[in-house]
Design an enzyme around this catalytic site. Structure first.
Site, PDB file in Angstrom:
ATOM      1  N   VAL A  86       0.857  -1.200   0.000  1.00 35.53           N
ATOM      2  CA  VAL A  86       0.000   0.000   0.000  1.00 35.53           C
ATOM      3  C   VAL A  86       0.889   1.245   0.000  1.00 35.53           C
ATOM      4  O   VAL A  86       2.119   1.146   0.127  1.00 35.53           O
ATOM      5  CB  VAL A  86      -0.966   0.002   1.215  1.00 35.53           C
ATOM      6  CG1 VAL A  86      -1.887  -1.206   1.188  1.00 35.53           C
ATOM      7  CG2 VAL A  86      -0.198   0.069   2.536  1.00 35.53           C
ATOM      8  N   GLN A  88       1.649   3.525   2.083  1.00 34.01           N
ATOM      9  CA  GLN A  88       2.559   3.701   3.220  1.00 34.01           C
ATOM     10  C   GLN A  88       3.153   2.371   3.695  1.00 34.01           C
ATOM     11  O   GLN A  88       3.427   2.191   4.891  1.00 34.01           O
ATOM     12  CB  GLN A  88       1.839   4.402   4.380  1.00 34.01           C
ATOM     13  CG  GLN A  88       1.645   5.894   4.148  1.00 34.01           C
ATOM     14  CD  GLN A  88       2.971   6.674   4.128  1.00 34.01           C
ATOM     15  OE1 GLN A  88       3.974   6.261   4.689  1.00 34.01           O
ATOM     16  NE2 GLN A  88       2.961   7.820   3.461  1.00 34.01           N
ATOM     17  N   SER A  89       3.366   1.453   2.771  1.00 33.73           N
ATOM     18  CA  SER A  89       3.920   0.144   3.147  1.00 33.73           C
ATOM     19  C   SER A  89       5.354   0.269   3.675  1.00 33.73           C
ATOM     20  O   SER A  89       6.230   0.829   3.004  1.00 33.73           O
ATOM     21  CB  SER A  89       3.915  -0.763   1.917  1.00 33.73           C
ATOM     22  OG  SER A  89       4.823  -1.828   2.084  1.00 33.73           O
ATOM     23  N   ASN A  90       5.585  -0.260   4.856  1.00 34.79           N
ATOM     24  CA  ASN A  90       6.957  -0.329   5.389  1.00 34.79           C
ATOM     25  C   ASN A  90       7.764  -1.364   4.635  1.00 34.79           C
ATOM     26  O   ASN A  90       8.974  -1.255   4.494  1.00 34.79           O
ATOM     27  CB  ASN A  90       6.934  -0.722   6.870  1.00 34.79           C
ATOM     28  CG  ASN A  90       6.144   0.255   7.687  1.00 34.79           C
ATOM     29  OD1 ASN A  90       6.531   1.410   7.801  1.00 34.79           O
ATOM     30  ND2 ASN A  90       5.033  -0.186   8.250  1.00 34.79           N
ATOM     31  N   GLN A  92       7.594  -2.278   1.371  1.00 34.01           N
ATOM     32  CA  GLN A  92       8.203  -1.848   0.108  1.00 34.01           C
ATOM     33  C   GLN A  92       9.288  -0.798   0.353  1.00 34.01           C
ATOM     34  O   GLN A  92      10.277  -0.749  -0.368  1.00 34.01           O
ATOM     35  CB  GLN A  92       7.171  -1.411  -0.914  1.00 34.01           C
ATOM     36  CG  GLN A  92       6.286  -0.283  -0.511  1.00 34.01           C
ATOM     37  CD  GLN A  92       5.285   0.041  -1.619  1.00 34.01           C
ATOM     38  OE1 GLN A  92       5.273  -0.584  -2.672  1.00 34.01           O
ATOM     39  NE2 GLN A  92       4.422   1.001  -1.383  1.00 34.01           N
TER      40      GLN A  92
END
Ligand SMILES: Cc1ncc(COP(=O)(O)O)c(C=O)c1O
Length: 343
Positions: A86, A88-90, A92
């Site tokens: 998503v 705000q994915s940590n 990625q």
């Protein structure tokens, strides 16, 4: 005759690691949080395993997984890492940071629609900003519930263009990602022994599931009397549990360890109404973690994990003579996309 801890650590040593993550991460007491919660009833002694301190690109639990998983990418001669998550994915963001560190290109599918943007700068700050800084190329796609579909399609397109992509699955969750997380328990066992205690439970938030899967496999070998308690932050307990079982069995096979389905405890209903939507207890947990222990937790993962732990303490699950380890899995950059919660 080798002990079960030695058997696990010997097996773990068979899997190459890149040395990207700063390991072992610290194990620290949370004395002020313990004293604060004890004012309202009995509170076990609380500790925190600092998986937010894995270093590269502001750290987090995915770096430990990537340390093992990306050995395969290097071995395969990949020139590009492909993953997704998503906005705000940590996960990625840590893939993008690892790619920068390894001198590889990085292409990410950015899923829109899994949650409504909680703030007007959701797409510009926190992890989204860091992805750009680390040099990742972003591909916007609609969320359709299939976590790995668009990542695989993107890898195919890059392959057709002559690239050598390596696919990092959503959340870096795979049997090998779970193998990495078994190593956390070997660290906790050694650190806790040096500090003079045996954890009664290890509590953490669970999403794409390989963190919990690895902790369960590691605990069976290193701390057989310690319960691993996952807090479901996806509000999808059946899916999360099924994935913990799948990755746990896969990791146990790779590590030649037993896997016992009954070891998997996933607690649902303590982490707000939906993925990415924090509730009052999460906001309070973030405030307490910051004020009392200088921990930076986030409203999607680690803050919900701590909120879940506090709920279990308030429900008198453990007596004051027990030691409980909370795994801080990271996520601090996402906090900035939710700054309005703390205005
Ligand atoms: C900060 C943070 N904590 C915990 C998790 C959950 O770990 P897992 O996906 O292995 O269940 C994630 C996953 O993205 C995360 O970013």
């Amino acid at each position: 005759m080798l002990s079960s801890i030695e058997r696990l650590t010997n097996r773990l040593a068979c899997f190459p690691r890149l040395g990207l993550a700063h390991l072992p991460t610290p194990l620290e007491p949370m004395k002020q949080l313990t004293a604060h919660l004890a004012k309202d009833g009995s509170c076990p002694r609380l500790w925190v395993k600092r998986e937010d301190c894995t270093g590269v690109g502001l750290g987090g639990n995915k770096l430990r997984k990537l340390d093992y998983v990306l050995s395969e990418a290097i071995e395969a001669g990949a020139d590009t890492l492909v993953s997704g998550g998503v906005v705000q994915s940590n996960s990625q963001r840590q893939v993008a940071a690892a790619a920068a560190r390894l001198g590889l290109d990085c292409h990410l599918t950015v899923y829109h629609g899994r949650l409504a943007p909680p703030s007007s700068d959701y797409g510009k700050t926190g992890n989204a900003l860091l992805n750009k800084l680390f040099g990742a190329t972003l591909h916007d796609v609609p969320w359709n519930g299939d976590r790995n579909g668009a990542i695989g399609d993107l890898a195919e397109r890059l392959r057709a263009q002559g690239r050598k992509p390596y696919v990092v699955p959503y959340g870096v969750s795979s049997p090998l990602g779970a193998v990495a997380y078994a190593s956390t328990v070997a660290e906790i066992a050694a650190q806790a022994a040096a500090l003079g205690f045996t954890p009664h439970a290890i509590v953490h938030c669970s999403g794409s599931a390989a963190t919990q899967a690895g902790l369960v496999v590691g605990a069976r070998a290193c701390l057989p009397d310690t319960k691993v308690v996952g807090i479901d932050i996806d509000a999808e307990p059946e899916r999360v549990r099924a994935d913990v079982l799948r990755f746990g069995q896969g990791a146990a096979d790779l590590l030649e360890q037993p896997f016992i389905a009954e070891d998997v405890e996933l607690v649902a209903g303590l982490a707000g109404p939906a993925y990415g939507v924090p509730h009052a207890a999460t906001i309070e947990a973030i405030r307490l973690g910051a004020r009392l222990e200088a921990l930076v937790l986030d409203p999607v993962y680690s803050g919900k994990g701590l909120a879940g732990l506090i709920s279990l303490i308030q429900a008198s699950r453990w007596t004051a003579d027990k030691d409980i380890v909370f795994v801080h899995t990271g996520g601090a950059p996402a906090l900035f996309a939710y700054h309005h919660l703390f205005d």
